[in-house]
Design a protein around this motif. Structure first.
Motif, short mmCIF file in Angstrom:
data_model
loop_
_atom_site.label_atom_id
_atom_site.label_comp_id
_atom_site.label_asym_id
_atom_site.label_seq_id
_atom_site.Cartn_x
_atom_site.Cartn_y
_atom_site.Cartn_z
N GLY A 275 19.57 82.56 -38.20
CA GLY A 275 18.96 82.62 -36.88
C GLY A 275 19.76 83.51 -35.95
O GLY A 275 19.92 83.21 -34.76
N THR A 276 20.25 84.63 -36.48
CA THR A 276 21.08 85.53 -35.67
C THR A 276 20.31 86.07 -34.45
O THR A 276 20.89 86.23 -33.38
CB THR A 276 21.59 86.71 -36.53
N TYR B 240 2.02 68.20 -40.28
CA TYR B 240 2.65 69.10 -39.32
C TYR B 240 3.33 70.20 -40.13
O TYR B 240 4.16 69.94 -40.99
CB TYR B 240 3.68 68.31 -38.53
N LEU B 241 2.99 71.46 -39.82
CA LEU B 241 3.42 72.62 -40.60
C LEU B 241 4.26 73.54 -39.74
O LEU B 241 3.99 73.72 -38.56
CB LEU B 241 2.18 73.37 -41.10
N SER B 242 5.27 74.17 -40.34
CA SER B 242 6.09 75.14 -39.62
C SER B 242 6.43 76.33 -40.51
O SER B 242 6.54 76.20 -41.73
CB SER B 242 7.39 74.49 -39.12
N THR B 243 6.61 77.48 -39.89
CA THR B 243 7.09 78.67 -40.58
C THR B 243 8.15 79.34 -39.71
O THR B 243 8.58 78.77 -38.71
CB THR B 243 5.93 79.63 -40.91
N THR B 244 8.54 80.56 -40.06
CA THR B 244 9.52 81.30 -39.26
C THR B 244 8.84 82.37 -38.41
O THR B 244 8.89 82.33 -37.20
CB THR B 244 10.60 81.91 -40.15
N HIS B 245 8.16 83.32 -39.05
CA HIS B 245 7.57 84.44 -38.32
C HIS B 245 6.29 84.85 -39.03
O HIS B 245 6.32 85.21 -40.22
CB HIS B 245 8.56 85.60 -38.27
N LEU B 246 5.17 84.80 -38.33
CA LEU B 246 3.89 85.10 -38.96
C LEU B 246 3.86 86.49 -39.56
O LEU B 246 3.22 86.73 -40.59
CB LEU B 246 2.76 84.93 -37.94
N GLY B 247 4.56 87.43 -38.94
CA GLY B 247 4.56 88.79 -39.43
C GLY B 247 5.08 88.94 -40.85
O GLY B 247 4.66 89.85 -41.58
N THR B 248 5.98 88.06 -41.28
CA THR B 248 6.50 88.15 -42.64
C THR B 248 5.43 87.87 -43.68
O THR B 248 5.49 88.37 -44.80
CB THR B 248 7.69 87.19 -42.86
N TRP B 249 4.43 87.06 -43.32
CA TRP B 249 3.35 86.77 -44.26
C TRP B 249 2.49 88.00 -44.49
O TRP B 249 1.95 88.20 -45.58
CB TRP B 249 2.51 85.61 -43.75
N VAL B 250 2.35 88.85 -43.49
CA VAL B 250 1.59 90.09 -43.64
C VAL B 250 2.30 91.02 -44.62
O VAL B 250 1.67 91.59 -45.52
CB VAL B 250 1.43 90.79 -42.28
N GLU B 251 3.60 91.15 -44.47
CA GLU B 251 4.36 92.11 -45.26
C GLU B 251 4.71 91.61 -46.65
O GLU B 251 4.73 92.40 -47.61
CB GLU B 251 5.64 92.47 -44.51
N GLU C 36 -1.43 70.23 -37.32
CA GLU C 36 -0.72 70.94 -36.26
C GLU C 36 0.25 71.92 -36.89
O GLU C 36 0.69 71.75 -38.02
CB GLU C 36 0.05 69.94 -35.38
N ASN C 37 0.56 73.01 -36.16
CA ASN C 37 1.52 73.97 -36.69
C ASN C 37 2.39 74.51 -35.57
O ASN C 37 1.99 74.56 -34.41
CB ASN C 37 0.80 75.11 -37.41
N ARG C 38 3.60 74.89 -35.95
CA ARG C 38 4.58 75.49 -35.06
C ARG C 38 5.37 76.53 -35.85
O ARG C 38 5.16 76.70 -37.05
CB ARG C 38 5.55 74.43 -34.50
N ALA C 39 6.29 77.21 -35.18
CA ALA C 39 7.21 78.12 -35.85
C ALA C 39 8.62 77.78 -35.40
O ALA C 39 9.23 78.49 -34.61
CB ALA C 39 6.87 79.58 -35.54
N PHE C 40 9.13 76.64 -35.86
CA PHE C 40 10.50 76.26 -35.53
C PHE C 40 11.49 77.25 -36.13
O PHE C 40 12.51 77.56 -35.55
CB PHE C 40 10.80 74.84 -36.02
N GLY C 41 11.16 77.73 -37.34
CA GLY C 41 11.87 78.85 -37.91
C GLY C 41 13.13 78.55 -38.69
O GLY C 41 13.82 77.56 -38.44
N VAL D 296 5.62 70.00 -43.74
CA VAL D 296 5.57 71.19 -44.57
C VAL D 296 6.28 72.34 -43.86
O VAL D 296 6.03 72.57 -42.66
CB VAL D 296 4.11 71.62 -44.88
N ALA D 297 7.14 73.06 -44.56
CA ALA D 297 7.78 74.26 -44.04
C ALA D 297 7.64 75.35 -45.09
O ALA D 297 7.99 75.14 -46.26
CB ALA D 297 9.24 74.03 -43.73
N ALA D 298 7.10 76.51 -44.68
CA ALA D 298 6.85 77.59 -45.63
C ALA D 298 7.41 78.89 -45.09
O ALA D 298 7.28 79.18 -43.90
CB ALA D 298 5.35 77.72 -45.89
#
Length: 255
Positions: free
Chosen positions: A85-86, A153-164, A180-185, A200-202
């Protein structure tokens, strides 16, 4: 407490002493690596300090870290992310942590995730359960009992990474299936799964040092950790943590 876990906790203490002193420092030095990700003087200082302690006390162990390199071998290897998390760290957001794992025979056997700005530290050793320390007290943690994605309850880091790196559409299909979803990251999503706070965390893209420590924390909390192909490994390039009950259903959306 095993000697390896005790040592990992001391390594985390050393990391915290450096990161806390440099967090929000006006003279923080920030540069970019070839992949354009940022690195601060705190990142390198932490890894150097931890490596020095390992060399002094466990000279036969290998080390693999984000900033100084190394590879996970067949024996004992300490896997380090000095600051996960720099981007948060350099912007003054308190959601960052030092990740320390001991991998033996290709499997994480000890993991520590220390997030001093959040006042929390998660840790686990194989067969000894998962724990969180906060406010001077440590309590054992466990995953949730949510059994349906529609309640999850679902979380990810950055939606853009899923595109790439994977598929934005498949991740959004999983989002639509959940309550529900969030991006705690980063580390935090997986540690919240271990605590039972989310289900869930993906992550579409990870490095081994990003998830070696969280894998054992999640598993010792009673959850399940795999890459997005369903293999229980920290070096598969992606990550899915769940309470176990939801794992196959989540994988079906992301496959």
């Amino acid at each position: 407490m095993s000697s390896d876990l005790n040592f990992a906790l001391r390594l985390a203490d050393a990391a915290d002493a450096i990161t806390v002193a440099r967090f929000q420092a006006r003279d923080l030095v920030v540069t970019s690596k070839p992949d354009r990700t940022p690195v601060t003087d705190a990142d390198t200082a932490v890894e150097d300090a931890v490596r020095a302690m390992i060399a002094a006390e466990c000279p036969g162990d290998a080390v693999a870290g984000e900033e100084r390199g190394g590879a996970v071998g067949p024996g004992r290897t300490w896997v380090l992310d000095p600051i996960d998390g720099t981007k948060n760290f350099l912007r003054g957001v308190p959601a960052w942590a030092s990740l320390i794992a001991l991998v033996d025979g290709g499997e994480p056997v000890v993991g520590v995730v220390s997030a001093p700005a959040l006042g929390r530290r998660w840790f686990a050793a194989r067969g000894a359960g998962a724990w969180v320390a906060s406010g001077g007290h440590s309590v054992r943690i466990g995953v949730s009992a949510v059994a349906s994605l529609s309640d999850a309850y679902l979380s990810t880091t950055h939606l853009g990474t899923w595109v790439e790196h994977h598929s934005r559409e498949k991740y959004l299909a999983l989002v639509d299936a959940c309550w529900e979803n969030r991006a705690f990251g980063d580390f935090w999503s997986h540690c919240l799964v271990a605590e039972g706070a989310i289900d869930v965390a993906a992550e579409a893209i990870v490095n081994p040092w990003d998830v070696a420590a969280v894998q054992i924390v999640v598993e010792e909390a009673g959850g399940r950790f795999t890459d997005l192909s369903g293999k229980a490994r920290f070096d598969g390039g992606s990550a899915l943590s769940t309470n176990g009950l939801l794992h196959d259903a989540a994988l079906a959306y992301l496959a």
